[in-house]
Scaffold this active site. Structure first.
Site, short mmCIF file in Angstrom:
data_model
loop_
_atom_site.label_atom_id
_atom_site.label_comp_id
_atom_site.label_asym_id
_atom_site.label_seq_id
_atom_site.Cartn_x
_atom_site.Cartn_y
_atom_site.Cartn_z
N THR A 193 33.90 37.21 43.64
CA THR A 193 33.37 35.74 43.28
C THR A 193 33.49 35.65 41.81
O THR A 193 33.69 36.47 41.09
CB THR A 193 31.84 35.84 43.56
OG1 THR A 193 31.02 36.45 42.85
CG2 THR A 193 31.30 36.14 44.97
N GLU A 251 33.72 45.84 28.14
CA GLU A 251 35.03 46.50 28.11
C GLU A 251 35.51 46.33 27.12
O GLU A 251 35.90 45.34 26.22
CB GLU A 251 35.86 45.40 29.26
CG GLU A 251 35.35 45.68 30.61
CD GLU A 251 36.31 44.52 31.32
OE1 GLU A 251 37.20 43.85 31.11
OE2 GLU A 251 35.99 44.59 32.63
N ARG A 258 40.73 33.06 47.98
CA ARG A 258 42.19 33.48 47.93
C ARG A 258 42.22 35.01 48.37
O ARG A 258 42.90 35.87 49.00
CB ARG A 258 43.12 33.22 46.97
CG ARG A 258 43.31 31.67 47.14
CD ARG A 258 44.08 31.21 46.08
NE ARG A 258 43.36 31.58 44.61
CZ ARG A 258 42.71 30.85 43.88
NH1 ARG A 258 42.26 29.60 44.61
NH2 ARG A 258 41.80 31.12 42.88
N HIS A 294 40.31 47.79 34.17
CA HIS A 294 40.74 46.34 34.60
C HIS A 294 42.26 46.11 34.59
O HIS A 294 42.87 45.46 34.07
CB HIS A 294 40.38 45.42 33.35
CG HIS A 294 40.11 44.11 33.66
ND1 HIS A 294 38.96 42.98 33.20
CD2 HIS A 294 40.39 43.36 34.62
CE1 HIS A 294 39.02 42.13 33.74
NE2 HIS A 294 39.96 41.83 34.63
N LEU A 295 42.69 46.61 35.67
CA LEU A 295 44.05 46.50 36.30
C LEU A 295 44.41 45.71 37.54
O LEU A 295 45.36 45.67 37.72
CB LEU A 295 44.40 47.89 36.85
CG LEU A 295 44.31 49.31 35.83
CD1 LEU A 295 44.50 50.56 36.44
CD2 LEU A 295 45.16 48.84 34.37
N GLY A 296 43.30 44.81 37.70
CA GLY A 296 43.50 43.81 38.91
C GLY A 296 44.79 43.03 38.80
O GLY A 296 45.53 42.92 39.61
N ASP A 299 30.20 33.16 52.22
CA ASP A 299 30.86 32.29 50.83
C ASP A 299 30.08 30.95 51.03
O ASP A 299 30.13 30.59 52.26
CB ASP A 299 32.44 32.32 51.34
CG ASP A 299 32.92 31.57 50.05
OD1 ASP A 299 33.64 32.30 49.14
OD2 ASP A 299 32.55 30.40 49.81
N ALA A 313 36.40 41.97 40.75
CA ALA A 313 36.20 40.80 40.10
C ALA A 313 35.93 40.40 38.72
O ALA A 313 36.69 40.27 37.84
CB ALA A 313 35.29 40.02 41.22
#
Length: 498
Positions: free
Chosen positions: A178, A236, A126, A254-256, A146, A206
């Site tokens: 991934t 982290e 996605r 880690h703001l995804g 992929d 990711a």
């Protein structure tokens, strides 16, 4: 039915004992100790994509569903990836900090256009798809890799698939999307970087560890890597600051998924997914119980009851000969096509009930079987009009078999150890199975013994064959207190409640 659900940001094992459901975000660690301390917990919902903070193996062993929200963070993670790609091209964070320091370094921050450059996307799910479509609007050529998504699918959204060996040397930019698993850990390493263009820029929004951090630092120092955008790290927050402090690295904590929209969407998604599961509408986002996804079809519940009941029958009729070492489940008929997964799990629930120390269910029965040393195989035969499930177990070198079906919306037993019943045995209530030589005196003798014990006979199922040792089934008003009284009449006896 889930009676109570708790949403937690700070975890303590003791407060989870009375809850059926648990919803957490990424900061909460659901460890094996927490899971093993629970009493009624049936589901752990992770409001987000990854489940790194949940001990999935421990949850599976205890039969607890682990569910995430696979699409809630998609747009936010894709947008941050694109932001880092653009920032690497134009040195935006470095230039902004220089300005705040009172400098005016136009020449120092000479950038490069993204137009016409090649972007390699490793992981075309996605998020990978969303990144591709956005960066194509900048005039970038998108290629990718992929192992799951078919090339003909990715071609429809403008991504040419190829092997990693073909991908590395072509890319001006590489972004990874991934999951972190043994096959993806250190995917970009010293060997991979050596195959890339000199000055390649990489982004990881990711999971920390997909890019080997030590190898990345070496590539940055040698100039093989021209810059890195990192939102995730192996540790982290990272204690080793070498990458964070490198001048060609843009890093984020880690703001995804850290947008108001993503947080709201994930919270809503996990709540709706749990409600849909409880209401029997469907199962989405289960990471350890995919077998349950097909159990929401009409009629599946009766087949599941059949599988469990057949397992219980075989277990009860071989109690003195256990433990069993092999189990083979064969589903038959077009109506059970695609159902062998949950039927296999259901049979193992019946076979392992009261045998395993853990409480078996559809989520953990195969895991418990493996731990017990039982080899489980499954097959399916199509073309039959009537569906059936045949189970054969091996016990100390001997095999025992039972075949059942669903008739009139209820599970029935058709055959037990080569004894085919004249009328299918309804697998409900209290059942007494007897192995005896065919004789006109058998039924009156059993009836008299039951009457003496104060137990009523509610049904009697005889085998079609009239000679040799055969299996019979008697429906009882209640279970017998002692099967020993049957020894003069039969060769084997077993009773159970289903």
């Amino acid at each position: 039915m889930l009676k109570s659900i708790i949403s937690m940001s700070l975890m303590h094992a003791q407060i989870t004992t009375d809850y059926d459901g648990l919803v957490v975000r990424s900061a909460t660690k659901v460890t094996a100790d927490v899971i093993n301390a629970t009493g009624n917990l049936q589901i752990i919902g992770r409001a987000g994509t990854g489940v790194d903070n949940v001990d999935v193996d421990a949850a599976t062993k205890k039969g607890i569903i682990v569910m995430n929200t696979p699409s809630g963070n998609t747009i936010s993670a894709a947008e941050l990836t694109c932001t880092l790609l653009m920032s690497l091209s134009r040195h935006v964070p470095q230039a902004a900090m220089s300005m705040k320091a009172g400098n005016w370094d136009r020449k120092k921050f000479m950038g490069a256009e993204m137009y016409g450059k090649i972007l390699g996307i490793v992981g075309l799910g996605r998020i990978g798809k969303e990144v591709a479509t956005r960066m194509q609007s900048f005039g970038m050529k998108t290629i990718g890799y992929d192992p799951v998504t078919p090339p003909e699918v990715t071609a429809t959204w403008g991504v040419d698939q190829m092997s990693l060996e073909q991908l590395w040397p072509q890319c001006d930019y590489i972004t990874v999307h991934t999951p972190l698993m043994p096959s993806t850990a250190g995917l970009l390493n010293d060997t991979s970087f050596a195959k890339c263009k000199k000055g390649v820029k990489v982004v990881n929004c990711a999971r920390g560890g997909i890019i080997d951090e030590d190898a990345l630092l070496r590539a940055l120092e040698s100039g093989q890597c021209g810059g890195a955008g990192l939102d995730v790290f192996v540790e982290e927050p990272p204690k080793n600051r070498a990458l964070v402090n490198h001048p060609n690295v843009i890093s984020c904590p880690h703001l995804g998924a850290s947008t108001k929209e993503a947080q709201a969407r994930c919270g809503q998604d996990i709540a709706l997914q749990i409600v849909d599961m409880v209401m029997g509408k469907g199962l989405v986002g289960a990471v350890n119980a995919q077998v349950l996804a097909s159990t929401f079809s009409p009629g599946s519940h009766q087949w599941i009851k059949l599988g469990e009941a057949v397992g219980v029958v075989l277990k009860s009729c071989t109690t003195s000969k256990q433990p069993f070492s092999q189990v083979q489940i064969t589903t038959q008929g077009d109506c059970l096509k695609g159902s062998s997964g949950y039927m296999t799990s259901a049979v193992m629930v019946g076979l392992l009930t009261d045998v395993s120390k853990s409480c078996p269910n559809l989520v953990n029965s195969l895991t418990l079987a493996k731990e017990t040393g039982i080899k489980v195989t499954r097959n399916h035969s199509e073309g039959l009009t009537q569906g059936a499930c045949e189970v054969e177990i091996s016990v100390n070198g001997s095999s025992y078999r039972a075949t059942g079906s669903v008739q009139g919306g209820a599970p029935v037993l058709l055959e037990l150890n080569h004894s085919v019943f004249r009328q299918p045995v309804s697998l409900t209530g209290n059942l007494l199975f007897l192995k005896a030589t065919a004789s006109p005196q058998l039924l009156p003798s059993v009836t008299g013994l039951l009457a003496t014990a104060g137990v009523e006979m509610e049904s009697f199922s005889a085998p079609a064959a009239r000679s040799g040792d055969q299996w019979y089934c008697v429906g009882l008003s209640s279970l017998l207190g002692d099967l020993g009284a049957l020894k003069p009449l039969v060769k084997e006896a077993a009773q159970l409640s289903v």
